[in-house]
Design a protein around this motif. Structure first.
Motif, PDB file in Angstrom:
ATOM      1  N   HIS A  78       0.851  -1.184   0.000  1.00  0.00           N
ATOM      2  CA  HIS A  78       0.000   0.000   0.000  1.00  0.00           C
ATOM      3  C   HIS A  78       0.896   1.245   0.000  1.00  0.00           C
ATOM      4  O   HIS A  78       1.545   1.539   0.994  1.00  0.00           O
ATOM      5  N   GLN A  79       0.891   1.952  -1.114  1.00  0.00           N
ATOM      6  CA  GLN A  79       1.772   3.114  -1.251  1.00  0.00           C
ATOM      7  C   GLN A  79       1.250   4.289  -0.444  1.00  0.00           C
ATOM      8  O   GLN A  79       0.094   4.684  -0.572  1.00  0.00           O
ATOM      9  N   THR A  80       2.125   4.874   0.380  1.00  0.00           N
ATOM     10  CA  THR A  80       1.751   6.034   1.184  1.00  0.00           C
ATOM     11  C   THR A  80       2.085   7.322   0.438  1.00  0.00           C
ATOM     12  O   THR A  80       2.790   7.314  -0.576  1.00  0.00           O
ATOM     13  N   THR A  81       1.585   8.438   0.976  1.00  0.00           N
ATOM     14  CA  THR A  81       1.866   9.749   0.382  1.00  0.00           C
ATOM     15  C   THR A  81       3.367  10.053   0.410  1.00  0.00           C
ATOM     16  O   THR A  81       3.922  10.599  -0.547  1.00  0.00           O
TER      17      THR A  81
END
Length: 241
Positions: free
Chosen positions: A197-200
């Protein structure tokens, strides 16, 4: 159905730029004043004519001038910057002047009873280096940074030239383009490439590295080709500007 986009007539764009800045009446009044005072500087003009790259003004007859052919250097500068063109002495022009231009010069000299000097040409950079024919404009100086359009020849510019040359107008424009390209490239990176899950924060890091890569390529190309911004080259005589 194929969409056809009309090409850009640089003379009409130059005229539009002039009309936004000044009225025809005020333009003629200023040029009239310049021509009335031109006799006072005859000796200075003759002296300048003996020197290379000297500023020249021609003794036009005011009543014989066509107002729609008079342009100020500020309007010429704006068009050069927008379309990445150059405004240089005619001696730097490497292509051949058409016979129509020569005939118009002769006709103007006969009408105004003077010998025209100090010719300038507005054209794409490549026309000052090799044979081509993309919309050159030939001018003669009036004085006080005003120029008289003698002749336009060749083809109109590509309709998208102004848009394509926008990034090269200034450093700020180029940075905006590089940021936009870097953002799009960062969006194209698959989300699960580095984590599930890619974060900001991870996206910003990818964006930062993309910007460094894109900016590095732009800097390398600019130095390798000796390129500069439109605001710097519009009246530059150097080959690799």
């Amino acid at each position: 159905m194929k969409l056809k986009i009309s090409r850009t007539n640089i003379q009409s764009r130059l005229t539009h730029q002039r009309n936004k800045q000044t009225s025809e009446e005020s333009l003629l009044q200023e040029v009239c004043q310049i021509l009335q005072n031109s006799g006072k500087s005859d000796e200075a003009i003759l002296k300048n004519l003996q020197e290379e790259n000297s500023e020249v003004s021609n003794n036009f007859i005011f009543d014989e001038l066509e107002s729609d052919r008079i342009y100020h250097i500020d309007q010429i500068y704006k068009i050069c910057v927008d379309y990445r063109l150059r405004f240089l002495d005619s001696r730097y022009f490497k292509s051949t002047l058409p016979s129509e231009a020569l005939q118009k010069i002769k006709a103007l000299e006969k009408t105004h009873q003077t010998e025209l000097k100090g010719f300038k040409i507005l054209a794409p950079s490549k026309l000052f280096k090799l044979e081509n024919a993309d919309d050159p404009l030939l001018f003669a100086p009036i004085g006080n940074d005003y120029y008289y359009l003698i002749h336009k020849w060749g083809n109109d510019l590509h309709p998208l030239r102004k848009m394509m040359m926008w990034p090269f107008k200034s450093l700020e424009n180029l940075i905006v383009l590089l940021l936009a390209v870097s953002f799009l490239l960062a969006l194209m990176v698959p989300e699960g490439l580095f984590s599930q899950h890619q974060t900001t924060t991870e996206f910003l890091m990818i964006f930062f590295f993309m910007f460094k890569w894109v900016a590095g390529l732009a800097i390398f190309y600019g130095f390798k080709k000796g390129k500069n911004f439109n605001t710097e080259i519009w009246n530059s005589k150097f080959y690799n500007a």
